[in-house]
Design an enzyme around this catalytic site. Structure first.
Site: not given
Ligand code: ADP
Length: 306
Positions: A181, A128
């Site tokens: 973010t 995360e």
């Molecule tokens: P959410 O709150 O929907 O999880 P975030 O902004 O925290 O969204 O996370 C998305 C970011 O993480 C994007 O930049 C994405 O490219 C990256 N990322 C890397 N691997 C993954 C994955 N397996 N699933 C989702 N996002 C990913």
């Protein structure tokens, strides 16, 4: 068993007054993942469908959390991960968290469950952190434990499972706009007036009490956010219109899901949840912004084998 298929659910973090600590789990939205034991040592992302995400293990949150667990193991085999993504990255309903918990949950099952859910959360936090640039567990904990969870502390990691009424549902609208973010973080105040802090912790305490005692009136009364919402809601088009309409349609409360742009409500019963969904639709269908709406019972099981 050399291969396992799992459902990794979407989650709502913050829940109005519980910024960074409270979250709950959805059951109608989530990713599917396949985790496979292979002869070659290491962690490999073998297949991704749904959205364009990195295959490089260290750039994908599923790979990073898997590596965090793998490095503690002394094994002569490796794991392959397939991701079937339904939760749009950046939607604010825990897309990265679903991937982060999915890999470690699946590996743990294939290994005969050597780790408990708190330990799995520790590994998932590493994944995360790749997406959000900081270590937090408010989406990970509800995805792994199900229901409502409160992250009492991250270091040491302490997660509390909070019961909830049987007939509690969520309705979520995801407007298809991008909020970075970094932008969602930049609008937050550095300091909080004492009176606002008092209101917030009184609401968080009473929300948790309302969930324990099945007190829908208290839940309704407590779903307020006087600290984050006033700043972040400005980034979400038609936020106030949606909020007014869903409350008029019978929602117990409405607020921003995670850092947005999704907006969630909690509702008593499926019928009210459908009325709330219609109220959301009414606001957004007159705009040029595309949107998805989900209705979900609170998922008390969390991530599961399918
Ligand atoms: P959410 O709150 O929907 O999880 P975030 O902004 O925290 O969204 O996370 C998305 C970011 O993480 C994007 O930049 C994405 O490219 C990256 N990322 C890397 N691997 C993954 C994955 N397996 N699933 C989702 N996002 C990913």
């Amino acid at each position: 068993m050399n291969e396992i298929k799992i459902f990794s659910p979407a989650t709502v973090a913050n829940v109005a007054c519980g910024f960074d600590v409270l979250g709950f789990c959805l059951d109608s939205v989530g990713d599917e993942m396949v985790i496979r034991k292979i002869d070659k040592k290491g962690i490999f992302i073998a297949h991704i469908e749904g959205f364009d995400l990195p295959y490089e293990t260290k750039k994908n949150v599923a790979g990073v959390s898997a590596l965090a667990m793998y490095e503690t193991l002394d094994v002569d085999f490796g794991f392959e991960i397939e991701i079937y993504k339904n939760i749009k990255p950046g939607s604010g309903i825990g897309s990265s968290a679903a991937s982060a918990v999915g890999s470690v949950f699946g590996m743990n099952e294939l290994l005969g469950r050597p780790f408990n859910k708190t330990q799995l959360t520790e590994f998932a936090i590493k994944g995360e952190a790749l997406a959000s640039k900081c270590e937090h567990a408010d989406n990970l904990a509800p995805a792994l434990f199900g229901g409502f969870t409160l992250v009492k502390s991250v270091s040491p990691l302490k997660i509390l499972e909070i019961p909830c009424p049987d007939d509690l549902y969520a309705t979520i609208i995801h407007p298809q706009i991008e909020i970075k973010t970094s932008e969602a973080r930049a609008v937050l105040p550095k300091d909080v007036p004492l009176n606002d802090a008092i209101t917030q912790w009184s609401n968080l305490g009473s929300l948790v009490h309302g969930l324990h005692t099945n007190d829908y009136d208290l839940i309704k009364d407590s779903l307020q956010d006087v600290i984050i919402e006033p700043h972040r809601s400005k980034l979400i088009p038609y936020y106030n219109e949606v909020k007014n309409e869903v409350l008029a349609a019978g929602a117990l409360g409405a607020c921003i899901s995670g850092s947005g742009p999704s907006i969630f409500t909690l509702n008593k019963g499926l019928e009210t949840s459908k009325k709330v969904a219609n109220a959301m639709k009414k606001v957004y269908q007159n705009t040029n912004i595309e949107f998805d709406i989900h209705i979900s019972k609170i998922n008390t099981q969390g991530i599961k084998i399918i």
